[in-house]
Design an enzyme around this catalytic site. Sequence first.
Site, PDB file in Angstrom:
ATOM      1  N   THR A  37      14.131  -1.652  -6.458  1.00 35.12           N
ATOM      2  CA  THR A  37      14.898  -2.808  -7.128  1.00 35.12           C
ATOM      3  C   THR A  37      15.471  -2.461  -8.318  1.00 35.12           C
ATOM      4  O   THR A  37      16.823  -2.492  -8.833  1.00 35.12           O
ATOM      5  CB  THR A  37      14.118  -4.184  -7.493  1.00 35.12           C
ATOM      6  OG1 THR A  37      13.315  -4.133  -8.388  1.00 35.12           O
ATOM      7  CG2 THR A  37      14.234  -4.907  -6.491  1.00 35.12           C
ATOM      8  N   TYR A  95       4.626   7.557  -8.309  1.00 35.06           N
ATOM      9  CA  TYR A  95       4.317   8.100  -7.037  1.00 35.06           C
ATOM     10  C   TYR A  95       5.265   9.102  -6.368  1.00 35.06           C
ATOM     11  O   TYR A  95       5.469   9.916  -7.501  1.00 35.06           O
ATOM     12  CB  TYR A  95       5.081   6.619  -5.809  1.00 35.06           C
ATOM     13  CG  TYR A  95       6.578   6.589  -5.910  1.00 35.06           C
ATOM     14  CD1 TYR A  95       7.991   7.532  -5.558  1.00 35.06           C
ATOM     15  CD2 TYR A  95       6.817   6.198  -7.099  1.00 35.06           C
ATOM     16  CE1 TYR A  95       8.771   7.541  -5.164  1.00 35.06           C
ATOM     17  CE2 TYR A  95       8.780   5.703  -7.248  1.00 35.06           C
ATOM     18  CZ  TYR A  95       9.614   6.770  -6.024  1.00 35.06           C
ATOM     19  OH  TYR A  95      10.878   6.767  -6.464  1.00 35.06           O
ATOM     20  N   TYR A 109       1.515   6.738  -3.651  1.00 31.05           N
ATOM     21  CA  TYR A 109       1.035   6.088  -4.387  1.00 31.05           C
ATOM     22  C   TYR A 109      -0.704   6.214  -5.368  1.00 31.05           C
ATOM     23  O   TYR A 109      -1.033   6.044  -4.414  1.00 31.05           O
ATOM     24  CB  TYR A 109       1.764   4.139  -4.481  1.00 31.05           C
ATOM     25  CG  TYR A 109       3.098   4.161  -3.262  1.00 31.05           C
ATOM     26  CD1 TYR A 109       3.983   3.969  -4.156  1.00 31.05           C
ATOM     27  CD2 TYR A 109       2.864   4.047  -2.336  1.00 31.05           C
ATOM     28  CE1 TYR A 109       5.382   4.182  -3.553  1.00 31.05           C
ATOM     29  CE2 TYR A 109       4.646   3.827  -1.258  1.00 31.05           C
ATOM     30  CZ  TYR A 109       5.103   3.926  -2.242  1.00 31.05           C
ATOM     31  OH  TYR A 109       6.663   3.724  -1.623  1.00 31.05           O
ATOM     32  N   TRP A 110       0.239   5.982  -6.777  1.00 31.25           N
ATOM     33  CA  TRP A 110      -0.575   5.880  -8.083  1.00 31.25           C
ATOM     34  C   TRP A 110      -0.704   3.954  -8.507  1.00 31.25           C
ATOM     35  O   TRP A 110       0.219   4.486  -9.733  1.00 31.25           O
ATOM     36  CB  TRP A 110      -1.263   6.260  -8.909  1.00 31.25           C
ATOM     37  CG  TRP A 110      -1.537   7.390  -8.345  1.00 31.25           C
ATOM     38  CD1 TRP A 110      -3.269   7.999  -7.145  1.00 31.25           C
ATOM     39  CD2 TRP A 110      -1.187   9.573  -7.135  1.00 31.25           C
ATOM     40  NE1 TRP A 110      -2.311   9.500  -6.933  1.00 31.25           N
ATOM     41  CE2 TRP A 110      -1.664  10.159  -6.375  1.00 31.25           C
ATOM     42  CE3 TRP A 110       0.088   8.619  -7.062  1.00 31.25           C
ATOM     43  CZ2 TRP A 110      -0.980  10.732  -6.351  1.00 31.25           C
ATOM     44  CZ3 TRP A 110       0.628  10.182  -6.095  1.00 31.25           C
ATOM     45  CH2 TRP A 110       0.009  11.209  -5.490  1.00 31.25           C
ATOM     46  N   ARG A 235      20.542  -1.572   9.624  1.00 28.27           N
ATOM     47  CA  ARG A 235      20.453  -0.923  10.703  1.00 28.27           C
ATOM     48  C   ARG A 235      20.184   0.994  10.508  1.00 28.27           C
ATOM     49  O   ARG A 235      20.465   1.612  11.399  1.00 28.27           O
ATOM     50  CB  ARG A 235      20.850  -1.313  12.139  1.00 28.27           C
ATOM     51  CG  ARG A 235      20.615  -2.738  12.242  1.00 28.27           C
ATOM     52  CD  ARG A 235      21.748  -3.298  13.917  1.00 28.27           C
ATOM     53  NE  ARG A 235      23.199  -2.651  13.801  1.00 28.27           N
ATOM     54  CZ  ARG A 235      23.456  -1.952  14.881  1.00 28.27           C
ATOM     55  NH1 ARG A 235      23.127  -2.430  15.784  1.00 28.27           N
ATOM     56  NH2 ARG A 235      25.007  -1.981  14.947  1.00 28.27           N
ATOM     57  N   GLY A 236      20.494   1.316   9.099  1.00 25.29           N
ATOM     58  CA  GLY A 236      20.442   2.478   9.232  1.00 25.29           C
ATOM     59  C   GLY A 236      21.582   3.079   9.788  1.00 25.29           C
ATOM     60  O   GLY A 236      22.843   2.571   9.149  1.00 25.29           O
ATOM     61  N   ALA A 263      15.779   5.618  -1.405  1.00 25.20           N
ATOM     62  CA  ALA A 263      16.754   4.842  -1.134  1.00 25.20           C
ATOM     63  C   ALA A 263      18.146   4.298  -0.747  1.00 25.20           C
ATOM     64  O   ALA A 263      19.239   3.922  -1.324  1.00 25.20           O
ATOM     65  CB  ALA A 263      17.434   5.196  -2.885  1.00 25.20           C
ATOM     66  N   ASP A 266      18.367   0.653  -0.505  1.00 22.00           N
ATOM     67  CA  ASP A 266      18.425  -0.318  -1.941  1.00 22.00           C
ATOM     68  C   ASP A 266      19.568   0.597  -2.216  1.00 22.00           C
ATOM     69  O   ASP A 266      20.694  -0.436  -3.389  1.00 22.00           O
ATOM     70  CB  ASP A 266      17.778   1.153  -3.194  1.00 22.00           C
ATOM     71  CG  ASP A 266      15.983   0.609  -2.944  1.00 22.00           C
ATOM     72  OD1 ASP A 266      15.608   0.101  -2.053  1.00 22.00           O
ATOM     73  OD2 ASP A 266      15.687   2.109  -3.025  1.00 22.00           O
TER      74      ASP A 266
END
Length: 315
Positions: A37, A95, A109-110, A235-236, A263, A266
Amino acid sequence: MPLPTHPINKIACVGEVMIELIANDSDTARIGVAGDTFNTAYYINALLADTEVSTSYVTALGDDAFSDRILKTIQGHGIKTNAIERRAGQMPGLYAIETDDAGERSFSYWRSAAAARSIFTPPCAVPIEVLNGFDLVLFSGISMAILPPETRAKVLDWIDSFRANGGLLAYDSNHRPRLWESVEVARATNVAMWQRADIALPSVDDEMDLFGDASEADALTRLQSYGVTFGALKRGDKGPLNIATGAPLENALAAPKVVDSTAAGDSFNAGFLAAIAKGKDVTDAMALGHSLAAYVVTKRGAILDISGQRLASPK
């Protein structure tokens, strides 16, 4: 059901922003600041730079040097930060991204102890009611997955009140299975959000993965069954579908070469919402979203300078 016609002057994007490590070919990494986001907030703000619309980011950060770096980065992009909580003794998530030759990403990821997991959870200096001051609020599946169950319930109650008073909710399920307690909780939460979404921005692969839909048509029919009537099914490179009618975006051009798909969704969300904030219709919104995403995937990283780019943006 059409969107309300009142102006959209203040937009808030809610969720988690993290320190990003991008692996380079030389066994080194570049440090960035990103998150689903937040990426959307960045591109909305860039696209609406010539308007009076303001964009805010809403999250919780720690009081460490990396949180300071994130806050400075957000402010440097011109995004408002007055709804960001600072939590003593906590830190942000981290990440790392690796990208294959086809531009597809893999993540490490952390984030299990990230401050963002405590957003809107008492005691807090930034309660959820701060969102009442916005015209349009964006949540994602990540925004909801990182929250404790009682805070999720509080968010749903708040959304009902917000919408009853004329506010608009935008939602993207952006499914990350590892963030949820179970698939059943993920499904129930997403159904609740789709039932409330004024602007729905799902990705077909996320929806099919989570709900087991056999086809794009099945995913679209299921979403419509929740009362979703406005938005786009992403749909890409095939281009989006109008979520109300199932009609595809005509002349949706794919990116010439996908370097990094980070992204993509996003940035599509940002283009779509920025167009709506400018008073454009769903077709123009899909066109701007797809055009921006098709550019973003040609470069490495989530956050790109788009000034001077020729996008399918109606004037």
